[in-house]
Scaffold this active site. Structure first.
Site, mmCIF file in Angstrom:
data_model
loop_
_atom_site.group_PDB
_atom_site.id
_atom_site.type_symbol
_atom_site.label_atom_id
_atom_site.label_comp_id
_atom_site.label_asym_id
_atom_site.label_seq_id
_atom_site.Cartn_x
_atom_site.Cartn_y
_atom_site.Cartn_z
ATOM 1 N N ASP A 8 0.863 -1.163 0.000
ATOM 2 C CA ASP A 8 0.000 0.000 0.000
ATOM 3 C C ASP A 8 0.913 1.230 0.000
ATOM 4 O OD1 ASP A 8 -2.279 1.634 0.308
ATOM 5 O OD2 ASP A 8 -2.082 1.592 2.485
ATOM 6 N N ASP A 10 -0.347 4.918 1.121
ATOM 7 C CA ASP A 10 -0.683 5.812 2.228
ATOM 8 C C ASP A 10 -0.608 5.084 3.561
ATOM 9 O OD1 ASP A 10 -1.532 8.281 0.756
ATOM 10 O OD2 ASP A 10 -2.874 6.827 -0.168
ATOM 11 N N SER A 106 -2.876 1.153 -4.297
ATOM 12 C CA SER A 106 -3.143 2.340 -3.496
ATOM 13 C C SER A 106 -4.540 2.885 -3.725
ATOM 14 C CB SER A 106 -2.127 3.435 -3.832
ATOM 15 O OG SER A 106 -2.429 4.637 -3.157
ATOM 16 N N ASP A 164 -1.699 -0.852 6.145
ATOM 17 C CA ASP A 164 -1.780 -0.197 7.439
ATOM 18 C C ASP A 164 -3.204 -0.092 7.967
ATOM 19 O OD1 ASP A 164 -2.430 3.215 7.050
ATOM 20 O OD2 ASP A 164 -2.310 1.835 5.365
#
Length: 334
Positions: A8, A10, A106, A164
């Site tokens: 990912d 961000d 993303s 995350d």
């Protein structure tokens, strides 16, 4: 066997979630909308079209396209002032790229992906980069991870994802990947998402070639008398499964019958493919035995073994497959 690692952006490579929250909150407030207590958590992982539409539901006027364009423009200005690179992330990416091909999945629009990768010097490290704008659905749907794996030419179950957010973890897990979660301190994982992660790390710098977990073991989708369906492998009567794959299993290929039961030779392939736990099914009626020599063989190699009737064994295996490099032998009769 792991054949690719998909990151990912961000929250993993760029500490942008606080920036996104600040920009979108300011935009909502300045345009007459009302930010809700759960807004930021809901927004994480949404595609551009999805979050722009959601901001409209908060009372922001204009079309989703107009909202998205204005917010993205403001994000670009923030990035021009300062790119919030996660400490150590570029070095981690370069280290992992020496061992596996890399993809990027993303929720940022392509414009911001390009800016972020150029600023971090990582553009040439990723063979495939994709935004959720370029697939039908954003995270937690698996679309973007499945598309990146397809463009890499790697089965999804042979990929490890690095995420995350809760929605990101859900997305990668739904694609059949094993997930390394590195949650932001300000945005902890929801309990269900944490359970889906194979590994939870406090910092991205702890991701190394040694800590990348084995590929995910395929899920058993259906089981009935004389029939099993396994994700990515299709239908057969019996299966041998392990991290990253498996095959239909001829349960008599090593001389296995009801007695003496599953042989050491039957489980060697599981260990050779990275299984650290093993589930052995006894058949629906518990008739298929496990040779004591097999259990000794596994114990000597410090491999945890579970023996259970097929229905119970399948349920246990599927639970473990989300997080553990598990292998199993499954017999759908007896």
């Amino acid at each position: 066997m792991v054949d690719a690692v998909i990151f990912d952006l961000d929250g993993i490579l760029v500490d942008s979630e606080p920036v996104w929250e600040r920009v979108r909150r300011r935009y909502v407030d300045s345009n007459g909308g009302r930010w809700q207590p759960d807004t930021q958590r809901r927004l994480m992982g949404m595609s551009t079209g999805e979050w722009a539409g959601y901001l409209g539901e908060l009372g922001v006027p204009g079309t989703a396209d107009q909202i998205a364009a204005e917010v993205v423009e403001e994000m670009a200005r923030e990035y021009e002032v300062r790119m919030p690179v996660v400490d150590g992330a570029p070095e981690v990416v370069r280290r992992i790229a020496r061992h596996w091909p890399l993809g990027l999945a993303s929720s940022s629009p392509p414009r911001l992906i390009e800016v972020a990768l150029a600023a971090t010097g990582l553009t040439d490290q990723f063979r495939v980069t994709l935004s959720t704008e370029q697939v039908p659905r954003g995270k937690p749907a698996p679309d973007v991870y499945l598309a990146v794996a397809d463009r890499l030419g790697v089965p999804a179950e042979h990929c490890v994802a690095v995420e995350d957010s809760s929605n990101g973890v859900r997305s990668a897990a739904a694609a059949g990947m094993r997930v390394v979660a590195v949650p932001h301190a300000s945005y902890p994982l929801d309990p269900d998402a944490e359970q889906l992660a194979a590994l939870v790390l406090p910092e991205i710098t702890e991701l190394t070639e040694e800590t990348v977990p084995p590929a995910r073991s395929p899920r058993i989708l259906e089981v009935a008398w004389g029939r099993m369906v396994v994700d990515g492998l299709g239908e057969a009567k019996d299966f041998k499964l392990y991290p990253g794959g498996g095959r239909p299993w001829d349960w008599s290929e090593t001389g296995t019958r009801h007695e003496p039961g599953i042989q050491p030779a039957d489980v060697e392939e599981l260990l050779a493919n990275g299984a650290t736990r093993v589930v052995l099914s006894e058949g629906f009626d518990g008739v298929l035995r496990v040779d004591p020599a097999t259990l000794r063989f596994l114990a000597e190699r410090e491999i945890e073994a579970y023996v259970a009737p097929t229905g119970e064994a399948v349920e246990l295996y599927n639970t473990l497959a989300a997080r553990e490099p598990v292998g199993g032998l499954f017999h759908s009769t007896c």
